[in-house]
Write an enzyme that holds these catalytic residues in place. Sequence first.
Site, PDB file in Angstrom:
ATOM      1  N   GLN A 192      67.406 -38.710 -37.768  1.00 49.16           N
ATOM      2  CA  GLN A 192      68.885 -38.782 -38.284  1.00 49.16           C
ATOM      3  C   GLN A 192      69.947 -39.842 -37.618  1.00 49.16           C
ATOM      4  OE1 GLN A 192      70.413 -36.174 -40.501  1.00 49.16           O
ATOM      5  NE2 GLN A 192      68.568 -35.085 -40.450  1.00 49.16           N
ATOM      6  N   LYS A 233      66.421 -42.278 -44.749  1.00 50.20           N
ATOM      7  CA  LYS A 233      67.155 -41.935 -44.256  1.00 50.20           C
ATOM      8  C   LYS A 233      68.660 -42.942 -44.083  1.00 50.20           C
ATOM      9  CE  LYS A 233      65.774 -37.019 -42.877  1.00 50.20           C
ATOM     10  NZ  LYS A 233      65.867 -36.151 -43.351  1.00 50.20           N
TER      11      LYS A 233
END
Lengths: 411, 151
Positions: free
Chosen positions: A205, A228
Amino acid sequence: MFDLARTRADFPILHQQVNGKPLVYLDNGATSQKPRCVIDALVHYYERDNSNVHRGLHALSMRATDAYEGARARVAKFIHAADPAEIIFTRGTTESINIIAHGWARAHLKAGDVILTTEMEHHSNLVPWQQAARAVGATVRYIPVLGADAEGGLDYAALDTLLTPAVKLLAFTHISNTLGTINDAARLCARARAIGAVTVIDAAQSIGHTRIDVEALGCDFLAFSGHKMCGPTGIGVLYGRRDLLDQLAPDETGGGMVVSVTYEGATWKPSPERHEAGTPNIADAIALGAACDYLDEIGRDAIAAHDHHLAQIAMEKLSVIPGIRIIGPRAGQPRGGLVSFAFAEVHAHDIVTFADEDGLALRGGHHCNQPLMRKLGLTSTTRASFYLYNTAAEIDVLVASLHRIQKFFVG
Amino acid sequence: MSADLSELYQQVILDHNRRPRNRGKLPTANRVAHGNNPSCGDECSVHLRLDGDRIAEITFDGSGCAISQASASLMTTQLKGKTAAEAQKLYDEFHHIVTTGEAPAEISDLAAFAGVHTFPARIKCATLGWHAALNALKGDPLPATTETHKD
Ligand SMILES: Cc1ncc(COP(=O)(O)O)c(C=O)c1O
């Protein structure tokens, strides 16, 4: 701050309608969208350079090898690794963590040892450690998360009692995909190192959202996924300190990773080839290099500031919706670019279905974080996660949609 | 709100979601089955007391979206007094409704779920409680899930 309109223009997918409304993509925690330059890198490779790497002497193979190894060097620079050989291309965060859990943990752990992790881990940074512990008779312990809404983050004071000599490995997430909590990675690594434990950071993340310097963080391993961070799916990275990677037993064996093979056995090359058996994911690795270029051009500090800005606006506007419960850091506290919330009367899946009508892409569920959900007394939350192309106006669309949903279900 | 969405969230469904019927455990139950859809986190347990071949009492508990909770609630009102064979037949009709949107006139309440068929991702929510109930009737010890099959 960067030019938001120009950034949005870089992402072809954003310019479409969903259910007759402009797409508002707020599911970046699951996967990010891809800028034109990354898509172009894939097309360019397949149209011009496609060939197998390392084994060929012809022009295309040399071009493909240069581009593939160039991507490795680019990624090394992106996370400030000392040596490109410290970058192993994998399928993603999950595979990267499994390589350590299989190779390192099973070779170095014994009965009675402790793997320390936290109560806020994604299943991908939890289940592999439970399995490794089970295989060798070690134990998994957890750094607690503080507060009824997990607003207090990790209990750093508990480290004094948890970091015993039995702890051989500390694995933790840099930014929580469910809470948005930003953990103090450098502090955790320093504490672990002081007792000789190996550290693993799940950077899934954080990688595309904040500056990452593995040397400054002082970690031994770091795992992340390309998808991501504006890169393609199917490519990810395991960073490891060179000496650790060269000792680490390969998880997979086969072509490309051997020095010499006889009918009796084989010997392994050093890292990175040692850990990349078979034909690697050449195209996606090259496109991941392009994603690094793209993010650095915009600047990860600017992206982090933008995330923070959007998260604070979202906190302010969401927290006044009647009946909402927001988990993770309180308004005004540092948080990554995501907000997770729940309503007692409306289930996350109903919210996501309703919001989809307004063109919103949200995620509802346990976010691969079942133990944490259980601890917080929740079965699911709705998550809005932001990235560099999201705008404050999009948060207004989210807020209006939530008001409408709340009114419909609760009256 | 779009026509599809108001079809999905019929008044009957909203009402059962707000005021679930027969919710809770059943101390006299002689059959219990658990259902869960791990990827979305919906859970639904069905408790029933079989009297001979008939469902004398039935309750459910669990947590999940409005569709799954309302469906389980409505199901309990439909299954009480039914035999296992009748329950299976009712489920087959319900399954037809949620997958095709076609509802025969005579089963009015279950017809509230006709709107589900335009949201294929939600069919598994509507059928979870039913699968748990059918497992309980069969005495199947395995937890039911509707995530592995299409329905
Ligand atoms: C914190 C965290 N760790 C690990 C993962 C797993 O990443 P991947 O599915 O790309 O392997 C994710 C993705 O959702 C994540 O958010």
